[in-house]
Scaffold this motif. Structure first.
Motif, PDB file in Angstrom:
ATOM      1  N   THR A  15      -3.318   5.780   1.592  1.00 30.20           N
ATOM      2  CA  THR A  15      -4.414   5.502   2.513  1.00 30.20           C
ATOM      3  C   THR A  15      -5.616   6.356   2.138  1.00 30.20           C
ATOM      4  OG1 THR A  15      -2.880   4.977   4.305  1.00 30.20           O
ATOM      5  CG2 THR A  15      -5.151   5.484   4.916  1.00 30.20           C
ATOM      6  N   LYS A  43      -8.860   8.042   2.954  1.00 29.04           N
ATOM      7  CA  LYS A  43      -9.583   8.530   4.123  1.00 29.04           C
ATOM      8  C   LYS A  43     -10.672   9.498   3.680  1.00 29.04           C
ATOM      9  CE  LYS A  43      -5.429   8.402   7.070  1.00 29.04           C
ATOM     10  NZ  LYS A  43      -4.515   9.210   7.904  1.00 29.04           N
ATOM     11  N   SER A  70       0.809  -1.212   0.000  1.00 27.65           N
ATOM     12  CA  SER A  70       0.000   0.000   0.000  1.00 27.65           C
ATOM     13  C   SER A  70       0.850   1.273   0.000  1.00 27.65           C
ATOM     14  CB  SER A  70      -0.914   0.016   1.229  1.00 27.65           C
ATOM     15  OG  SER A  70      -1.734   1.162   1.224  1.00 27.65           O
ATOM     16  N   TYR A 107     -10.033  12.597   1.252  1.00 28.23           N
ATOM     17  CA  TYR A 107      -8.765  12.399   0.550  1.00 28.23           C
ATOM     18  C   TYR A 107      -8.757  13.167  -0.777  1.00 28.23           C
ATOM     19  CZ  TYR A 107     -10.717   9.292  -3.022  1.00 28.23           C
ATOM     20  OH  TYR A 107     -11.427   8.791  -4.100  1.00 28.23           O
ATOM     21  N   PHE A 142      -9.015   3.108   5.825  1.00 27.88           N
ATOM     22  CA  PHE A 142      -9.087   2.978   7.277  1.00 27.88           C
ATOM     23  C   PHE A 142     -10.266   3.782   7.812  1.00 27.88           C
ATOM     24  CE2 PHE A 142      -4.655   1.585   6.860  1.00 27.88           C
ATOM     25  CZ  PHE A 142      -4.688   0.469   7.691  1.00 27.88           C
ATOM     26  N   SER A 191      -5.128   1.367   0.844  1.00 30.88           N
ATOM     27  CA  SER A 191      -5.826   0.918   2.053  1.00 30.88           C
ATOM     28  C   SER A 191      -6.919   1.910   2.397  1.00 30.88           C
ATOM     29  CB  SER A 191      -4.860   0.810   3.233  1.00 30.88           C
ATOM     30  OG  SER A 191      -3.780  -0.036   2.939  1.00 30.88           O
TER      31      SER A 191
END
Length: 305
Positions: free
Chosen positions: A252, A254, A249, A257, A282, A280
């Protein structure tokens, strides 16, 4: 062909059982990832992690082959990737059998990302010599490749012996599923060149890699030096075609983003000659995970070429 981007799947987030720990969650999340255009769904491997590591930023993990089998059952195109399988934890022929079975029944969708691991407490609990893990891993790759031929074979290993054995059916992918060798160290790079189909590094800052206890590959010069070492070792052993470079990865996803930032980061690695990357998500809810994955597919994956 669109640049392949895998997605880390959230089934290790056991603190949110209603969101991620059910067959309903597997179905919804994996079908969303497939529809979004992610190339593969990734699961990791920690059968019995140490409590100290868990209490200092570590994480639990489901059994990788159980999870990938469930994922295979509810998808049709999504690749089934271990990121990573700690290869020395299991007898190599047990692993080879699991990989071949999954590849056959998924019609050739397995990607075997693997590494030597780093958790002493987990190694001790499993009865495997931590200090010998690198030698064991090299040995196990050779043993699995032999088993995947489908022919009679003999092999003398560390604490086990195959005096005359055969494993069938063989994987659908020939001669075997792609072997992605994880790790940032020079030993891992040499292993990728000598035994793997791809090098599977983790490009991250020292603060992040410290938790994973691996070499930091965050700065431009670090990455360039690692790539130079890979190509130099290919030349040294006479490997004409270098292993592909498929990253773990690198972004991330989010809430809030920046899609252009994601495109720029992934494209930057692609321009360095990499052949795939990972992302990823999260969050703590399944609907939000699915919404973000779908959004990333529309605003990022669809624009990578």
């Amino acid at each position: 062909m669109t640049f392949p981007v895998s997605i880390s799947l959230p089934f290790d987030h056991i603190q949110y059982p209603d969101e991620f720990i059910s067959m309903e969650a597997v179905t919804q999340i994996c079908q969303t990832a497939e529809a979004a255009g992610f190339s593969a769904g990734c699961v990791t491997d920690h059968p019995v992690p140490g409590t100290r590591w868990l209490d200092n930023g570590g994480h639990y993990a489901q059994d990788p082959f159980v999870m990938l089998s469930l994922i295979a059952a509810v998808t049709t195109k999504l690749k089934l990737q271990t990121n990573i399988l700690v290869l020395p934890y299991r007898n190599p022929f047990i692993t080879a059998r699991a990989v071949a079975s999954l590849d056959v029944f998924s019609n050739g969708r397995v990607i075997l990302g693997m590494g030597a691991g780093y958790l002493k407490a987990e190694y001790k609990a499993l009865g495997v010599d931590f200090d010998a893990r690198n030698d064991i891993m090299d040995e196990y790759i050779k043993a699995m490749k032999l088993a995947w031929t489908g022919e009679d074979f003999e092999f003398e290993g560390t604490g086990y012996s195959a005096p005359g054995n055969r494993m069938r059916p063989v994987p659908v992918q020939s001669p075997h599923p792609p072997l992605l060798v994880g790790g940032n160290s020079r030993r891992a790079i040499r292993r990728a060149v000598e035994l793997g189909d791809a090098w599977h590094p983790f490009f991250a800052s020292a603060s992040v890699t410290a938790t994973a206890r691996t070499v930091s590959l965050a700065e431009e010069e670090d990455i360039d030096a690692a790539l130079a070492y890979l190509h130099a070792h290919c030349e040294k052993i006479g490997r004409a075609t270098p292993p592909e470079i498929i990253l773990s990865s690198v972004f991330t996803i989010k809430p809030g983003y920046d899609p252009q930032e994601a495109i720029d980061i992934i494209s930057g690695y692609r321009d360095k000659g990499t052949h795939g990357a990972g992302a990823s998500v999260f969050v703590d809810s399944r609907p939000q995970w699915c919404d973000l994955a779908a959004d990333f597919g529309e605003r990022v994956l669809a624009k990578l070429d």
